[in-house]
Design a protein around this motif. Structure first.
Motif, PDB file in Angstrom:
ATOM      1  N   TRP A   7     -18.500  -7.626  -8.231  1.00  0.00           N
ATOM      2  CA  TRP A   7     -20.353  -7.610  -8.239  1.00  0.00           C
ATOM      3  C   TRP A   7     -20.297  -6.166  -8.728  1.00  0.00           C
ATOM      4  O   TRP A   7     -19.768  -5.246  -8.604  1.00  0.00           O
ATOM      5  N   SER A   9     -23.287  -3.407 -10.029  1.00  0.00           N
ATOM      6  CA  SER A   9     -24.591  -2.912  -9.265  1.00  0.00           C
ATOM      7  C   SER A   9     -25.936  -3.559  -9.428  1.00  0.00           C
ATOM      8  O   SER A   9     -26.943  -3.797  -8.928  1.00  0.00           O
ATOM      9  N   ASP A  12     -26.106  -6.788  -7.525  1.00  0.00           N
ATOM     10  CA  ASP A  12     -26.668  -6.184  -6.372  1.00  0.00           C
ATOM     11  C   ASP A  12     -28.062  -5.967  -5.947  1.00  0.00           C
ATOM     12  O   ASP A  12     -28.598  -6.465  -5.211  1.00  0.00           O
ATOM     13  N   ASP A  13     -28.549  -5.354  -7.070  1.00  0.00           N
ATOM     14  CA  ASP A  13     -29.870  -5.021  -7.082  1.00  0.00           C
ATOM     15  C   ASP A  13     -30.849  -6.470  -7.308  1.00  0.00           C
ATOM     16  O   ASP A  13     -31.811  -6.531  -6.645  1.00  0.00           O
ATOM     17  N   ARG A  16     -30.895  -8.263  -4.026  1.00  0.00           N
ATOM     18  CA  ARG A  16     -31.667  -7.686  -3.011  1.00  0.00           C
ATOM     19  C   ARG A  16     -32.913  -8.277  -3.230  1.00  0.00           C
ATOM     20  O   ARG A  16     -33.956  -8.367  -2.435  1.00  0.00           O
ATOM     21  N   ARG A  42     -21.892 -11.041   0.411  1.00  0.00           N
ATOM     22  CA  ARG A  42     -22.491  -9.996  -0.203  1.00  0.00           C
ATOM     23  C   ARG A  42     -23.586  -9.358   0.438  1.00  0.00           C
ATOM     24  O   ARG A  42     -23.829  -8.024   0.930  1.00  0.00           O
ATOM     25  N   THR A  43     -24.326 -10.237   1.037  1.00  0.00           N
ATOM     26  CA  THR A  43     -25.648  -9.991   1.703  1.00  0.00           C
ATOM     27  C   THR A  43     -25.168  -9.128   3.061  1.00  0.00           C
ATOM     28  O   THR A  43     -25.907  -8.208   3.348  1.00  0.00           O
ATOM     29  N   LEU A  45     -22.337  -7.615   3.456  1.00  0.00           N
ATOM     30  CA  LEU A  45     -21.709  -6.298   3.146  1.00  0.00           C
ATOM     31  C   LEU A  45     -22.753  -5.068   2.737  1.00  0.00           C
ATOM     32  O   LEU A  45     -22.650  -4.090   3.212  1.00  0.00           O
ATOM     33  N   LEU A  46     -23.871  -5.448   2.075  1.00  0.00           N
ATOM     34  CA  LEU A  46     -24.764  -4.568   1.589  1.00  0.00           C
ATOM     35  C   LEU A  46     -26.110  -4.487   2.735  1.00  0.00           C
ATOM     36  O   LEU A  46     -27.082  -3.844   2.712  1.00  0.00           O
ATOM     37  N   LYS A  47     -25.686  -5.126   3.729  1.00  0.00           N
ATOM     38  CA  LYS A  47     -26.907  -5.112   5.208  1.00  0.00           C
ATOM     39  C   LYS A  47     -28.101  -5.546   4.731  1.00  0.00           C
ATOM     40  O   LYS A  47     -29.170  -5.031   4.883  1.00  0.00           O
ATOM     41  N   ILE A  48     -28.113  -6.552   3.938  1.00  0.00           N
ATOM     42  CA  ILE A  48     -29.411  -7.325   3.365  1.00  0.00           C
ATOM     43  C   ILE A  48     -30.140  -8.223   4.371  1.00  0.00           C
ATOM     44  O   ILE A  48     -29.016  -9.108   4.602  1.00  0.00           O
TER      45      ILE A  48
END
Length: 64
Positions: A7, A9, A12-13, A16, A42-43, A45-48
């Protein structure tokens, strides 16, 4: 077997923004070209937050 992609950045953005904008994980997965499972992971892991809130009609006092 498909090769795993790291993934970025930018992805990731984008993830989000999609989720914050109300897109489902399924829709985000399609737009990002990822599997639903990878996108859900991924959500997490990123705490989304993926919680969905439903608006319920307000109930006012009984019929008088």
């Amino acid at each position: 077997m498909a090769q795993r992609r790291v993934w970025t950045s930018e992805e990731d953005d984008h993830l989000r923004k999609l989720i914050d904008g109300g897109a489902s994980v399924e829709v985000a997965a399609v737009k990002l070209g990822r599997s639903i499972g990878a996108t859900k992971a991924r959500t997490g892991l990123l705490k989304i937050s993926r919680k969905r809130f439903t608006v319920r009609p307000r109930v006012f006092g009984g019929a008088d």
